[in-house]
Design an enzyme around this catalytic site. Structure first.
Site, PDB file in Angstrom:
ATOM      1  N   ASP A  84       6.736   7.749  -5.501  1.00  0.00           N
ATOM      2  CA  ASP A  84       5.555   7.762  -6.385  1.00  0.00           C
ATOM      3  C   ASP A  84       4.237   7.447  -5.687  1.00  0.00           C
ATOM      4  O   ASP A  84       4.190   6.723  -4.709  1.00  0.00           O
ATOM      5  CB  ASP A  84       5.757   6.796  -7.566  1.00  0.00           C
ATOM      6  CG  ASP A  84       6.174   5.396  -7.147  1.00  0.00           C
ATOM      7  OD1 ASP A  84       6.833   5.248  -6.086  1.00  0.00           O
ATOM      8  OD2 ASP A  84       5.842   4.439  -7.863  1.00  0.00           O
TER       9      ASP A  84
ATOM     10  N   GLU B 188       8.552   3.331  -7.849  1.00  0.00           N
ATOM     11  CA  GLU B 188       8.658   1.997  -7.225  1.00  0.00           C
ATOM     12  C   GLU B 188       7.514   1.105  -7.655  1.00  0.00           C
ATOM     13  O   GLU B 188       7.654  -0.099  -7.772  1.00  0.00           O
ATOM     14  CB  GLU B 188       8.678   2.130  -5.697  1.00  0.00           C
ATOM     15  CG  GLU B 188       9.077   0.849  -4.971  1.00  0.00           C
ATOM     16  CD  GLU B 188       7.984  -0.209  -4.913  1.00  0.00           C
ATOM     17  OE1 GLU B 188       8.300  -1.405  -5.041  1.00  0.00           O
ATOM     18  OE2 GLU B 188       6.815   0.151  -4.765  1.00  0.00           O
ATOM     19  N   GLU B 189       6.339   1.720  -7.879  1.00  0.00           N
ATOM     20  CA  GLU B 189       5.135   0.932  -8.185  1.00  0.00           C
ATOM     21  C   GLU B 189       5.097   0.456  -9.637  1.00  0.00           C
ATOM     22  O   GLU B 189       4.102  -0.108 -10.069  1.00  0.00           O
ATOM     23  CB  GLU B 189       3.882   1.762  -7.906  1.00  0.00           C
ATOM     24  CG  GLU B 189       3.758   2.273  -6.474  1.00  0.00           C
ATOM     25  CD  GLU B 189       3.350   1.191  -5.487  1.00  0.00           C
ATOM     26  OE1 GLU B 189       3.222   0.028  -5.906  1.00  0.00           O
ATOM     27  OE2 GLU B 189       3.185   1.528  -4.303  1.00  0.00           O
TER      28      GLU B 189
ATOM     29  N   ARG C 267      12.411  -9.488   8.655  1.00  0.00           N
ATOM     30  CA  ARG C 267      12.660 -10.898   8.394  1.00  0.00           C
ATOM     31  C   ARG C 267      14.034 -11.059   7.732  1.00  0.00           C
ATOM     32  O   ARG C 267      14.313 -10.393   6.740  1.00  0.00           O
ATOM     33  CB  ARG C 267      11.585 -11.454   7.454  1.00  0.00           C
ATOM     34  CG  ARG C 267      11.711 -12.927   7.207  1.00  0.00           C
ATOM     35  CD  ARG C 267      10.508 -13.512   6.499  1.00  0.00           C
ATOM     36  NE  ARG C 267      10.640 -14.946   6.500  1.00  0.00           N
ATOM     37  CZ  ARG C 267      10.282 -15.725   7.516  1.00  0.00           C
ATOM     38  NH1 ARG C 267       9.721 -15.205   8.570  1.00  0.00           N
ATOM     39  NH2 ARG C 267      10.485 -17.027   7.464  1.00  0.00           N
TER      40      ARG C 267
ATOM     41  N   HIS D  21      -2.774   0.419  -1.312  1.00  0.00           N
ATOM     42  CA  HIS D  21      -3.296   0.474  -2.694  1.00  0.00           C
ATOM     43  C   HIS D  21      -4.820   0.573  -2.744  1.00  0.00           C
ATOM     44  O   HIS D  21      -5.401   0.302  -3.781  1.00  0.00           O
ATOM     45  CB  HIS D  21      -2.826  -0.736  -3.535  1.00  0.00           C
ATOM     46  CG  HIS D  21      -1.350  -0.762  -3.786  1.00  0.00           C
ATOM     47  ND1 HIS D  21      -0.785  -1.375  -4.888  1.00  0.00           N
ATOM     48  CD2 HIS D  21      -0.307  -0.233  -3.097  1.00  0.00           C
ATOM     49  CE1 HIS D  21       0.534  -1.218  -4.843  1.00  0.00           C
ATOM     50  NE2 HIS D  21       0.845  -0.544  -3.755  1.00  0.00           N
TER      51      HIS D  21
END
Ligand SMILES: [Zn+2]
Ligand SMILES: [Zn+2]
Length: 436
Positions: free
Chosen positions: A103, A169-170, A214, A405
């Protein structure tokens, strides 16, 4: 003597395995390099034609067609526009899932690139621009290339690869459902059952050629919250006859900040408590009856997530009660993302694969990210590793490079092939490790 024999044989087998891996790694590397201009072309096409979450119709059709052309079994329409490809290797082995998101975002593009988006649409009742301002265009192009390369290696593949192209996803518009959570509910991790999942995110503030990762809590678990404080309305001139929800809200906001400073063990993991909206009253001389506050809670372990929610509820309700008011707390209010948690054992096991691909000096441990990722919904069900791929031009300044963004978000395309190689090698190395 005996000891040195064992040492000799184990060194011999390790060297043999490394040589074998080197042959495959070189094959992957040259295939990825050969595809570079195609990957960039795919990415530019997606970039120029971005679609918002749950509307990835054109995008998913291109992906499905590509996977079908490779002889990969394809399922479409999962969680609205999701596409899943299943590549069954000729040899038995584990099921490895690889995920890309599809997206764009409601952002008006401002970059000078010739393939900049001019797309406009309606979002939340307003006309907006649409832009791949988080780099999901590159994730799709990378995974399409991975599918192409691994499909040429089918006869040597020890297991099955599941390519997951995920919508939204957003997040989605209020009231809609979508994204990884829905993909999982619709059974994307079943039939065949996924053993492990890998995913990457391009990063506009990490230099091309670098990979950062991480183990454990990598991106925050998020709960949003709503607090409604109810008091008693009065004329602003006579506050003693009110129970003022504005003063109570101010106390609650300040008291909430003690959660991070006094309840969270900051030597282990960070946490964030933010009130982002406060709505109450409409005139200078009227004390309103109620105030609504909206906020976000972010943490890196399930235990901290629970602690934050409990303390917010205690502090809000008890602070209100002390003033004769009430507070109703909803956590989560409208959305929840689990912690993006990289299985520590899996991360340790796969680190050599990333180092071998990028060069050990280019694989860097990173601090936790207080943003969220819905990749976490897959990791709740199966062990997973999610890492970051450099997309900032070499020599760039991470502090001034446009962040995700934003209208100026920019990605250097020369970093894509490293992402392709990394996902191919993670898959092949995981499958090889399952044979031992
Ligand atoms: Zn994003
Ligand atoms: Zn993103």
């Amino acid at each position: 003597m005996k000891k040195s024999c064992i040492l000799f044989f184990s060194l011999f087998s390790l060297t043999a395995l490394a040589q074998k891996n080197d042959v495959v790694t070189t094959q992957v590397s040259s295939k990825a390099d050969a595809l570079q201009s195609q990957i960039i072309a795919w990415r530019r096409d997606f970039h120029e034609h971005p679609e918002l979450g749950n509307h990835e119709v054109r995008t998913s059709a291109i992906i499905a067609k590509h996977l079908q052309s490779l002889g990969i079994q394809v399922q479409t329409g999962i969680a609205t526009t999701g596409v899943v490809g299943i590549l069954k290797g000729d040899k038995p082995g584990p099921v490895v899932a690889l995920r890309a998101d599809m997206d764009g975002l409601p952002v008006i593009e401002r970059t000078p690139v010739p393939f900049a988006s001019k797309v406009k649409t309606i979002y939340n009742g307003q006309e907006v621009g649409v832009m791949h301002a988080c780099g999901h265009d590159s994730h799709m192009a990378i995974l399409m290339a991975v599918a192409q390369i691994l499909s040429t290696m089918k006869s040597e593949l020890h297991g099955t690869v599941k390519f997951i192209f995920q919508p939204a996803e957003e997040g989605v518009e209020p009231g809609q459902k979508g994204g990884a959570e829905e993909m999982v509910k619709e059974g994307v991790l079943q039939n065949p059952k996924v053993d492990v999942i890998f995913g990457l995110h391009i990063n506009s503030q990490t230099e091309v050629g670098k990979i950062t990762y991480r183990p454990g809590g990598t991106m925050a678990g998020v709960n949003d919250m709503q607090i409604i404080v109810k008091g008693r309305s009065a004329h602003g001139a006579y506050p003693w006859s009110s129970v003022d929800p504005i003063v109570v809200s101010a106390e609650i906001i300040n008291n909430l900040q003690t959660i991070v400073s006094r309840n969270i063990n900051v030597t282990e993991n960070p946490a964030v408590v933010t009130i982002g909206a406060i709505k109450g009253g409409n005139r200078s001389n009227i004390i309103p009856e109620s105030v609504e506050m909206l906020g976000t809670l972010r943490s890196f372990t399930a235990a901290d997530e629970k602690l934050l929610a409990e303390r917010v509820k205690q502090i809000a309700t008890k602070t209100a009660e002390a003033q004769g008011a009430t507070a109703e707390v909803k956590i989560p209010y409208s959305n929840h993302y689990p912690v993006t948690f990289n299985d520590p054992e899996l991360t340790q096991k796969m680190l050599p694969s990333l180092q071998h691909t990028a060069g050990a000096q280019n694989v860097l441990l990173r601090p936790p990210v207080t943003g969220a990722e819905d990749f976490s919904f897959y990791q709740e069900k199966v062990p997973g590793l999610f890492f970051f791929l450099g997309g900032m031009p070499k020599g760039g300044n991470p502090l001034t490079a446009p962040s995700h963004h934003t209208p100026d978000f920019y990605i250097d395309e020369s970093g894509f092939t490293l992402g392709v190689k990394a996902l191919c090698n993670l898959t092949l190395d995981y499958m090889a490790s399952a044979q031992q």
